[in-house]
Design a protein around this motif. Sequence first.
Motif, PDB file in Angstrom:
ATOM      1  N   GLN A 170      28.261 -33.322   1.988  1.00  0.00           N
ATOM      2  CA  GLN A 170      28.579 -34.433   1.097  1.00  0.00           C
ATOM      3  C   GLN A 170      29.406 -33.916  -0.067  1.00  0.00           C
ATOM      4  N   VAL A 171      30.435 -34.677  -0.424  1.00  0.00           N
ATOM      5  CA  VAL A 171      31.219 -34.360  -1.616  1.00  0.00           C
ATOM      6  C   VAL A 171      31.204 -35.596  -2.492  1.00  0.00           C
ATOM      7  N   LEU A 197      38.649 -30.533   2.478  1.00  0.00           N
ATOM      8  CA  LEU A 197      38.200 -30.637   1.092  1.00  0.00           C
ATOM      9  C   LEU A 197      39.407 -30.750   0.173  1.00  0.00           C
ATOM     10  N   ILE A 198      39.278 -31.617  -0.822  1.00  0.00           N
ATOM     11  CA  ILE A 198      40.337 -31.716  -1.834  1.00  0.00           C
ATOM     12  C   ILE A 198      39.712 -31.504  -3.207  1.00  0.00           C
ATOM     13  N   ILE A 199      40.251 -30.569  -3.951  1.00  0.00           N
ATOM     14  CA  ILE A 199      39.786 -30.343  -5.317  1.00  0.00           C
ATOM     15  C   ILE A 199      40.905 -30.778  -6.251  1.00  0.00           C
ATOM     16  N   GLU A 200      40.591 -31.748  -7.129  1.00  0.00           N
ATOM     17  CA  GLU A 200      41.623 -32.308  -8.005  1.00  0.00           C
ATOM     18  C   GLU A 200      41.906 -31.372  -9.171  1.00  0.00           C
ATOM     19  N   ASP A 201      43.101 -31.553  -9.745  1.00  0.00           N
ATOM     20  CA  ASP A 201      43.469 -30.750 -10.909  1.00  0.00           C
ATOM     21  C   ASP A 201      42.601 -31.151 -12.102  1.00  0.00           C
ATOM     22  N   GLU A 256      25.832 -39.646  -7.629  1.00  0.00           N
ATOM     23  CA  GLU A 256      25.859 -40.155  -6.263  1.00  0.00           C
ATOM     24  C   GLU A 256      25.055 -39.260  -5.327  1.00  0.00           C
ATOM     25  N   ILE A 257      25.215 -37.945  -5.520  1.00  0.00           N
ATOM     26  CA  ILE A 257      24.495 -37.004  -4.659  1.00  0.00           C
ATOM     27  C   ILE A 257      23.002 -37.128  -4.859  1.00  0.00           C
ATOM     28  N   TYR A 258      22.593 -37.326  -6.117  1.00  0.00           N
ATOM     29  CA  TYR A 258      21.164 -37.408  -6.401  1.00  0.00           C
ATOM     30  C   TYR A 258      20.593 -38.744  -5.961  1.00  0.00           C
ATOM     31  N   GLU A 259      21.302 -39.827  -6.242  1.00  0.00           N
ATOM     32  CA  GLU A 259      20.760 -41.157  -5.964  1.00  0.00           C
ATOM     33  C   GLU A 259      20.918 -41.552  -4.499  1.00  0.00           C
ATOM     34  N   THR A 260      22.061 -41.263  -3.924  1.00  0.00           N
ATOM     35  CA  THR A 260      22.273 -41.658  -2.527  1.00  0.00           C
ATOM     36  C   THR A 260      22.717 -40.458  -1.696  1.00  0.00           C
ATOM     37  N   PRO A 261      21.781 -39.550  -1.448  1.00  0.00           N
ATOM     38  CA  PRO A 261      22.125 -38.369  -0.648  1.00  0.00           C
ATOM     39  C   PRO A 261      22.567 -38.768   0.758  1.00  0.00           C
ATOM     40  N   ALA A 262      23.524 -38.005   1.303  1.00  0.00           N
ATOM     41  CA  ALA A 262      24.102 -38.374   2.593  1.00  0.00           C
ATOM     42  C   ALA A 262      23.118 -38.165   3.730  1.00  0.00           C
TER      43      ALA A 262
END
Lengths: 353, 300
Positions: free
Chosen positions: A215-216, A25-29, A221-227
């Motif tokens: 899914q990240v 996982l990468i969390i951006e600044d 994106e999560i709502y429309e195209t769930p993995a």
Amino acid sequence: MVAAVQLKAISKKFGDVVAVDNVDLIIEDGEFFSMLGPSGCGKTTTLRMIAGLEFPTEGSLSIFGEEVGTLAPNKRSVNTVFQNYALFPHLSVLDNVGFGLKMKGVDKKEIKVRSMEMIELVQLNGYENRKPSQMSGGQQQRVALARALVNQPKVLLLDEPLGALDLKLRQEMQVELKKLQRDVGISFVFVTHDQEEALTMSDRIAVMHEGNLLQVASPEEIYETPANKFVADFIGRTNLLEGTVSDNQTVILSNGTPIRASSNFSPGTKISVSIRPERATITQQTENGDSLSSINGTVETVTYLGNARVYNVQFAWMSLEVREENRTGVELYEPGTPITVSWEHDAVSVVAD
Amino acid sequence: MAIASDQSSEEDRMTPQFEKVAEKKESRRGFLLALPSYVYLIIFFVIPLIIVLVYSFATRNRFGGTDLSGWNLESYERIAEPIVRTILFRSLWLAFLTTVICLLIAYPFAYFLATRRPAIRNVMLVFVMIPFWTNFLVRNFAWRVILGNDGPLTKTTEFLGLGTQELLFSQKAVVLGLVYGYLPFMILPLYAAIERIDGQLIEASRDLYGSAWQSFRNVLLPLSMPGVIAGSILVFIPSMGAYVTPEILGGAKTTLLGSYIVTQFLTARNWPFGAALSFVLMAIMLVGTVIYFRKGGRTL
């Protein structure tokens, strides 16, 4: 740019139980990042590993490029807002907020100035001499935020901080938190099991289930195209229909009905089709109602929600939920009415089982 | 309309009366339930206490009896005598020492106990209680054997080349015995206090840059203070008036207040002086207890 937080193949085991399983996982600044999942999915454990309250069993964890895997929590430049706030009951609001600075050995005068500034920022002026027990849940929440932010952490971790508040207050705090995050400009890592909360506030969401990252992606994106099926089901309400991929434009549902749905799965793959209730519409039944993007059925029940109506539509082999906004001029259908449910082809998403 | 409103106002008037009757019944029931305790306390505590108080102002006659006449403060004045002062301060000092040592031993143990799983906790709590299954006197004599000239302790130190340790009949032996005897009274309130503290508060402290020591000093210790005070009182008070342990392990050189009072009654046959000493001892304990309640402790 260096990632604010980076997890590489992180696993955490408690005895035989795998709480977090090989997560990258990468969390951006500067982003508002949510970790979403049902209880026991490993989201809180992941957060606690970033805070240093748990150490990973395997893998590498870095904050702004510095490996912190087994570094003690007091040596990390992150701060946490705990689930039940964990305010020190024997200290005043002012001393609670100044606790971190005191531990760091900051000059007393400076502690007071910075704490008061922070108390002002969370709009608790006049409360600085109260004890936490003399404050409401919402106020305690603000103290917890001030206590963490006064230390100017590089990343703020929040463990279901709104869970204990009632609905109206929670919605207010959601807006405020989001605004606060934009103002201070650091990344917030926000753990929640409330999908609506995650959708409202986040720049990106990580959906977790049984220790795995499913899914990240951005809320849209999560709502429309769930993995996959779990994500589709967990985020919002949806109708999941089982079926098999026929070609890259068609899916055969389990009763043999073909519907139009584009996907990249190879023909023969067992999948599920997700149709969101609000993306389908109900019309009077017509002769040729059955098509690749509509089905004839009967209204079974109608649930009135104030701003919308939810129809449960019965078919010979299954049922569907359809949500119609309560706009003026919208036609109403009584239970027992034969109708047609139809949808635009882009309302359908194909998800892996 | 008029009739209806009359009726309702009558009902309104009735309600407080019912409440009063119910309140009276309730308080009478409470009194009846407490009656046996009242009777017990009056017969076995209040009356003897009054007798002791009366005697402390009386005079010892030539034959070792007490004349209940010629009331005076002589017995209280005698407390200023050097020998009495020495015994009083020695008792205070040993009780203080016992309390501090108990605290130092009990705190880490209570913390360990409070942070175990419930099943392990219960087993360990039983271990804490086990000494109570044996008579206190017997346990003190057991220490006499352990510390004695040919006892296991001396044998061990001789074997290790540390020479003979003459512990028995010294202040060290008394403190050791008192610590041993009263340690559970320190552990239990400390355990109860620490167990109640939300573990997340320690985590919050660590998260806010507190080292382990800082977290103890600024969070755990202040929050467990009610347990520290309750345990200290429960150890200090009986240590202050201890009789059995100093008698058995202390010998003649280390007379403490408890033994001194007994001597006044039985050997010196000076009942007024013994009674006065008892009252001074009680006053000291009372002061300690008041300080505790002032500090806002609620765990006793």
